[in-house]
Design a protein around this motif. Sequence first.
Motif, PDB file in Angstrom:
ATOM      1  N   ARG A   6     -90.057  20.168 -61.063  1.00 27.25           N
ATOM      2  CA  ARG A   6     -89.315  19.873 -62.295  1.00 27.25           C
ATOM      3  C   ARG A   6     -90.268  20.020 -63.473  1.00 27.25           C
ATOM      4  O   ARG A   6     -91.419  19.612 -63.422  1.00 27.25           O
ATOM      5  CB  ARG A   6     -88.753  18.446 -62.274  1.00 27.25           C
ATOM      6  CG  ARG A   6     -87.492  18.351 -61.452  1.00 27.25           C
ATOM      7  CD  ARG A   6     -86.730  17.077 -61.717  1.00 27.25           C
ATOM      8  NE  ARG A   6     -85.987  17.201 -62.977  1.00 27.25           N
ATOM      9  CZ  ARG A   6     -85.846  16.225 -63.853  1.00 27.25           C
ATOM     10  NH1 ARG A   6     -86.391  15.041 -63.641  1.00 27.25           N
ATOM     11  NH2 ARG A   6     -85.159  16.406 -64.960  1.00 27.25           N
ATOM     12  N   VAL A   7     -89.775  20.576 -64.523  1.00 27.35           N
ATOM     13  CA  VAL A   7     -90.568  20.824 -65.714  1.00 27.35           C
ATOM     14  C   VAL A   7     -91.075  19.519 -66.331  1.00 27.35           C
ATOM     15  O   VAL A   7     -92.076  19.505 -67.034  1.00 27.35           O
ATOM     16  CB  VAL A   7     -89.758  21.681 -66.706  1.00 27.35           C
ATOM     17  CG1 VAL A   7     -88.642  20.900 -67.332  1.00 27.35           C
ATOM     18  CG2 VAL A   7     -90.637  22.305 -67.751  1.00 27.35           C
ATOM     19  N   TYR A   8     -90.404  18.411 -66.030  1.00 25.24           N
ATOM     20  CA  TYR A   8     -90.769  17.116 -66.614  1.00 25.24           C
ATOM     21  C   TYR A   8     -91.922  16.436 -65.871  1.00 25.24           C
ATOM     22  O   TYR A   8     -92.429  15.426 -66.333  1.00 25.24           O
ATOM     23  CB  TYR A   8     -89.540  16.199 -66.660  1.00 25.24           C
ATOM     24  CG  TYR A   8     -88.441  16.800 -67.495  1.00 25.24           C
ATOM     25  CD1 TYR A   8     -88.504  16.760 -68.880  1.00 25.24           C
ATOM     26  CD2 TYR A   8     -87.368  17.451 -66.900  1.00 25.24           C
ATOM     27  CE1 TYR A   8     -87.517  17.341 -69.658  1.00 25.24           C
ATOM     28  CE2 TYR A   8     -86.369  18.035 -67.672  1.00 25.24           C
ATOM     29  CZ  TYR A   8     -86.459  17.977 -69.043  1.00 25.24           C
ATOM     30  OH  TYR A   8     -85.475  18.561 -69.808  1.00 25.24           O
ATOM     31  N   GLU A   9     -92.328  16.986 -64.737  1.00 27.34           N
ATOM     32  CA  GLU A   9     -93.504  16.465 -64.029  1.00 27.34           C
ATOM     33  C   GLU A   9     -94.744  17.063 -64.694  1.00 27.34           C
ATOM     34  O   GLU A   9     -94.731  18.206 -65.134  1.00 27.34           O
ATOM     35  CB  GLU A   9     -93.468  16.874 -62.555  1.00 27.34           C
ATOM     36  CG  GLU A   9     -92.297  16.292 -61.787  1.00 27.34           C
ATOM     37  CD  GLU A   9     -92.251  16.806 -60.365  1.00 27.34           C
ATOM     38  OE1 GLU A   9     -93.318  16.965 -59.738  1.00 27.34           O
ATOM     39  OE2 GLU A   9     -91.143  17.067 -59.883  1.00 27.34           O
ATOM     40  N   GLY A  28     -86.290  17.901 -74.845  1.00 28.28           N
ATOM     41  CA  GLY A  28     -87.305  16.873 -75.016  1.00 28.28           C
ATOM     42  C   GLY A  28     -88.731  17.323 -74.787  1.00 28.28           C
ATOM     43  O   GLY A  28     -89.639  16.503 -74.808  1.00 28.28           O
ATOM     44  N   ILE A  29     -88.951  18.607 -74.580  1.00 31.43           N
ATOM     45  CA  ILE A  29     -90.320  19.097 -74.348  1.00 31.43           C
ATOM     46  C   ILE A  29     -90.676  20.092 -75.450  1.00 31.43           C
ATOM     47  O   ILE A  29     -89.956  21.063 -75.671  1.00 31.43           O
ATOM     48  CB  ILE A  29     -90.462  19.761 -72.964  1.00 31.43           C
ATOM     49  CG1 ILE A  29     -90.235  18.729 -71.870  1.00 31.43           C
ATOM     50  CG2 ILE A  29     -91.835  20.408 -72.824  1.00 31.43           C
ATOM     51  CD1 ILE A  29     -90.405  19.266 -70.471  1.00 31.43           C
ATOM     52  N   LYS A  30     -91.790  19.831 -76.094  1.00 29.58           N
ATOM     53  CA  LYS A  30     -92.274  20.760 -77.109  1.00 29.58           C
ATOM     54  C   LYS A  30     -92.961  21.928 -76.415  1.00 29.58           C
ATOM     55  O   LYS A  30     -93.631  21.747 -75.397  1.00 29.58           O
ATOM     56  CB  LYS A  30     -93.251  20.057 -78.053  1.00 29.58           C
ATOM     57  CG  LYS A  30     -92.590  18.997 -78.897  1.00 29.58           C
ATOM     58  CD  LYS A  30     -93.565  18.372 -79.861  1.00 29.58           C
ATOM     59  CE  LYS A  30     -92.834  17.319 -80.685  1.00 29.58           C
ATOM     60  NZ  LYS A  30     -93.707  16.728 -81.681  1.00 29.58           N
ATOM     61  N   LYS A  31     -92.801  23.106 -76.979  1.00 28.58           N
ATOM     62  CA  LYS A  31     -93.381  24.308 -76.365  1.00 28.58           C
ATOM     63  C   LYS A  31     -94.893  24.190 -76.189  1.00 28.58           C
ATOM     64  O   LYS A  31     -95.436  24.643 -75.192  1.00 28.58           O
ATOM     65  CB  LYS A  31     -93.017  25.552 -77.165  1.00 28.58           C
ATOM     66  CG  LYS A  31     -91.543  25.864 -77.049  1.00 28.58           C
ATOM     67  CD  LYS A  31     -91.174  27.158 -77.700  1.00 28.58           C
ATOM     68  CE  LYS A  31     -89.675  27.360 -77.512  1.00 28.58           C
ATOM     69  NZ  LYS A  31     -89.195  28.605 -78.034  1.00 28.58           N
ATOM     70  N   LEU A  95     -90.853  26.455 -62.352  1.00 36.97           N
ATOM     71  CA  LEU A  95     -90.449  25.254 -63.076  1.00 36.97           C
ATOM     72  C   LEU A  95     -88.980  25.329 -63.452  1.00 36.97           C
ATOM     73  O   LEU A  95     -88.502  26.369 -63.909  1.00 36.97           O
ATOM     74  CB  LEU A  95     -91.281  25.114 -64.344  1.00 36.97           C
ATOM     75  CG  LEU A  95     -92.792  25.020 -64.141  1.00 36.97           C
ATOM     76  CD1 LEU A  95     -93.504  25.124 -65.477  1.00 36.97           C
ATOM     77  CD2 LEU A  95     -93.152  23.740 -63.439  1.00 36.97           C
ATOM     78  N   TYR A  96     -88.277  24.218 -63.264  1.00 34.62           N
ATOM     79  CA  TYR A  96     -86.860  24.135 -63.594  1.00 34.62           C
ATOM     80  C   TYR A  96     -86.583  22.792 -64.252  1.00 34.62           C
ATOM     81  O   TYR A  96     -87.348  21.849 -64.104  1.00 34.62           O
ATOM     82  CB  TYR A  96     -86.005  24.288 -62.328  1.00 34.62           C
ATOM     83  CG  TYR A  96     -86.186  23.159 -61.359  1.00 34.62           C
ATOM     84  CD1 TYR A  96     -85.336  22.065 -61.375  1.00 34.62           C
ATOM     85  CD2 TYR A  96     -87.234  23.154 -60.447  1.00 34.62           C
ATOM     86  CE1 TYR A  96     -85.522  20.998 -60.505  1.00 34.62           C
ATOM     87  CE2 TYR A  96     -87.426  22.101 -59.579  1.00 34.62           C
ATOM     88  CZ  TYR A  96     -86.564  21.031 -59.618  1.00 34.62           C
ATOM     89  OH  TYR A  96     -86.754  19.971 -58.756  1.00 34.62           O
ATOM     90  N   GLY A  97     -85.483  22.698 -64.976  1.00 33.75           N
ATOM     91  CA  GLY A  97     -85.177  21.476 -65.696  1.00 33.75           C
ATOM     92  C   GLY A  97     -84.107  20.605 -65.066  1.00 33.75           C
ATOM     93  O   GLY A  97     -83.915  19.470 -65.483  1.00 33.75           O
ATOM     94  N   ALA A  98     -83.392  21.099 -64.072  1.00 34.02           N
ATOM     95  CA  ALA A  98     -82.275  20.352 -63.475  1.00 34.02           C
ATOM     96  C   ALA A  98     -82.738  19.024 -62.884  1.00 34.02           C
ATOM     97  O   ALA A  98     -83.870  18.897 -62.410  1.00 34.02           O
ATOM     98  CB  ALA A  98     -81.606  21.188 -62.389  1.00 34.02           C
TER      99      ALA A  98
END
Length: 119
Positions: A6-9, A28-31, A95-98
């Motif tokens: 997950r992209v949030y990890e 919620g993630i800045k580039k 990486l994925y956001g789901a």
Amino acid sequence: MIQIKRVYEGATKKDGYRVLVDRLWPRGIKKEALALDAWLKELAPSTELRKEFGHDLEHWEDFQLKYKKELKSPAAKEKINQLAGIVKKYTVTLLYGAHDEAHNNAIVLKDILERELKK
């Protein structure tokens, strides 16, 4: 080796080459904050397919079939071949956001890449 995450990890050195495989930038993630080597929108499901699936498990089988069909397009095949070449040299993390870690496009793409590497 191909991993999914997950992209949030948070990023780690074990991730190797990090590739975002979603069509939309994760909320919620800045580039600048996302340690990313590539963003391959071409390998993401189409907007139509993403909306049709809607992360409804009843549509998972159909989503997989349609997504695999989309990945047979010339543009997608080219990106898959490029990514497969990177996998031969480095660890690649898709990486994925789901929210659903068991039913998402990165799982399907990982399977396609692994099959490509066996050829």
